[in-house]
Design a protein around this motif. Structure first.
Motif, mmCIF file in Angstrom:
data_model
loop_
_atom_site.group_PDB
_atom_site.id
_atom_site.type_symbol
_atom_site.label_atom_id
_atom_site.label_comp_id
_atom_site.label_asym_id
_atom_site.label_seq_id
_atom_site.Cartn_x
_atom_site.Cartn_y
_atom_site.Cartn_z
ATOM 1 N N THR A 138 -10.672 15.689 0.999
ATOM 2 C CA THR A 138 -10.500 14.416 0.307
ATOM 3 C C THR A 138 -9.051 13.967 0.415
ATOM 4 O O THR A 138 -8.128 14.755 0.163
ATOM 5 C CB THR A 138 -10.890 14.538 -1.170
ATOM 6 O OG1 THR A 138 -12.237 15.016 -1.261
ATOM 7 C CG2 THR A 138 -10.792 13.194 -1.872
ATOM 8 N N ALA B 249 0.410 11.085 2.553
ATOM 9 C CA ALA B 249 -0.859 11.505 1.978
ATOM 10 C C ALA B 249 -1.031 12.999 2.145
ATOM 11 O O ALA B 249 -0.349 13.645 2.951
ATOM 12 C CB ALA B 249 -2.020 10.759 2.638
ATOM 13 N N GLU C 172 -8.662 4.727 1.446
ATOM 14 C CA GLU C 172 -8.251 4.723 0.054
ATOM 15 C C GLU C 172 -8.304 6.140 -0.514
ATOM 16 O O GLU C 172 -8.866 7.061 0.094
ATOM 17 C CB GLU C 172 -9.167 3.802 -0.766
ATOM 18 C CG GLU C 172 -9.166 2.353 -0.301
ATOM 19 C CD GLU C 172 -7.847 1.649 -0.578
ATOM 20 O OE1 GLU C 172 -7.075 2.158 -1.425
ATOM 21 O OE2 GLU C 172 -7.579 0.615 0.060
ATOM 22 N N ASP C 173 -7.713 6.319 -1.702
ATOM 23 C CA ASP C 173 -7.830 7.599 -2.394
ATOM 24 C C ASP C 173 -9.292 8.001 -2.513
ATOM 25 O O ASP C 173 -10.152 7.177 -2.845
ATOM 26 C CB ASP C 173 -7.233 7.485 -3.804
ATOM 27 C CG ASP C 173 -5.781 7.925 -3.843
ATOM 28 O OD1 ASP C 173 -5.295 8.446 -2.833
ATOM 29 O OD2 ASP C 173 -5.145 7.748 -4.885
ATOM 30 N N HIS D 107 -5.677 12.034 -0.606
ATOM 31 C CA HIS D 107 -4.965 11.562 -1.798
ATOM 32 C C HIS D 107 -3.601 11.022 -1.363
ATOM 33 O O HIS D 107 -2.872 11.696 -0.631
ATOM 34 C CB HIS D 107 -4.755 12.697 -2.816
ATOM 35 C CG HIS D 107 -6.022 13.328 -3.287
ATOM 36 N ND1 HIS D 107 -6.877 12.712 -4.173
ATOM 37 C CD2 HIS D 107 -6.581 14.526 -2.974
ATOM 38 C CE1 HIS D 107 -7.913 13.510 -4.402
ATOM 39 N NE2 HIS D 107 -7.757 14.609 -3.690
ATOM 40 N N LYS D 108 -3.260 9.835 -1.794
ATOM 41 C CA LYS D 108 -1.926 9.298 -1.521
ATOM 42 C C LYS D 108 -0.909 10.021 -2.385
ATOM 43 O O LYS D 108 -1.115 10.208 -3.588
ATOM 44 C CB LYS D 108 -1.883 7.803 -1.841
ATOM 45 C CG LYS D 108 -2.677 6.926 -0.896
ATOM 46 C CD LYS D 108 -2.495 5.459 -1.281
ATOM 47 C CE LYS D 108 -3.298 4.538 -0.377
ATOM 48 N NZ LYS D 108 -3.126 3.114 -0.773
ATOM 49 N N THR D 109 0.200 10.425 -1.773
ATOM 50 C CA THR D 109 1.295 11.006 -2.538
ATOM 51 C C THR D 109 2.472 10.044 -2.654
ATOM 52 O O THR D 109 3.368 10.241 -3.463
ATOM 53 C CB THR D 109 1.765 12.319 -1.884
ATOM 54 O OG1 THR D 109 2.154 12.059 -0.527
ATOM 55 C CG2 THR D 109 0.649 13.360 -1.908
#
Length: 256
Positions: A54, A63, A36-37, A56-58
């Motif tokens: 870390t 990601a 997950e994010d 992060h979904k884009t």
């Protein structure tokens, strides 16, 4: 505690500098691992050490990862650097050689064409993928350099001056005896390695069926080439490569 995923990226690593992940890496993190994010990953690029980052979904399928803390610095060259020269064999066995050479710390890996080499085409991109995955799993901070397929002469000529070539020579000198008989056998590899400490080296292993008498005579007459024996049994090509690298690491490499 679950292991934090580890990825090689071909991008600079620095605090707060977002790194775009490719389709395969994104799919692995988002769909296979279902991260997950905000989840943590570890990144390395062979230059800037290892960083915690870390995720992060884009988008739904892509990601990026933002480095936040360097956990390991990139070491300088420690000790000697090892090149593996090997004759390609069948696909699965060649894959095993690539994987284990990476795990065992080879700096360079080059497939070599000998007279008895049966597999005469290789895919460098596939070799690099195998090495990359092995480096990710084995905590290496760099990737081995995968060199193009070359003839035996060309591969030897391309070595840095002064490189000691450790020639895994399983044969004897008796032409009519199986595997050359006992006369003219090379010295045990462990004995030879004691004389090569501190030197850059290249291990050379042959194909199924071994080197031809002409190749063997050429190698034994070549300067800076050290014939070695891996014992009284005839080893498979992949076993010989892995065994020779293991012995080199134990005596001359970074295991000490």
């Amino acid at each position: 505690m679950a292991t934090i995923p580890r990825l090689f990226v071909d991008a600079p690593l620095a605090e707060a500098g977002a790194v775009a992940l490719d389709d395969e890496q994104s799919n692995y993190l988002l769909r296979v691992l279902r991260l997950e994010d905000g989840a943590s990953v570890r990144l390395f690029n062979g230059r800037d050490g290892e960083w915690t980052a870390t995720v992060h979904k884009t988008s739904a399928k892509r990601a990026e990862a933002t480095p936040s803390r360097q956990t390991r610095t990139q070491p300088g060259q420690i000790g000697t650097r090892l090149t593996l020269l090997f004759a390609p064999v069948k696909k699965d066995q060649t894959d095993l050689i690539l994987e284990k050479a990476t795990e065992l710390g080879a700096a360079r890996i080059r497939p070599v064409l000998t007279e008895r080499t049966q597999t005469r085409t290789v895919r460098a991109d596939r070799f690099r993928k195998i090495a990359l995955e092995a480096a990710e799993q084995t905590e290496r901070l760099d990737l081995p350099e995968i060199l193009d397929l070359a003839s035996l002469d060309a591969a030897l000529d391309a070595l840095e001056p002064g490189t000691a070539v450790i020639f895994c020579d399983e044969a004897g000198d008796e032409a009519e005896a199986p595997w050359g008989g006992q006369a003219g056998r090379a010295r045990p590899m462990l004995e030879v390695l004691e004389e090569l400490k501190g030197r850059s080296a290249a291990i050379l292993t042959g194909p199924e069926g071994g080197f031809t008498p002409a190749e063997r005579a050429f190698l034994r007459g070549r300067a800076e080439t050290w014939p070695v024996s891996l014992g009284p049994r005839i080893l498979r090509a992949e076993t010989a490569a892995i065994s020779a690298m293991t012995l080199w690491q134990a005596v001359c490499g970074d295991w000490g």
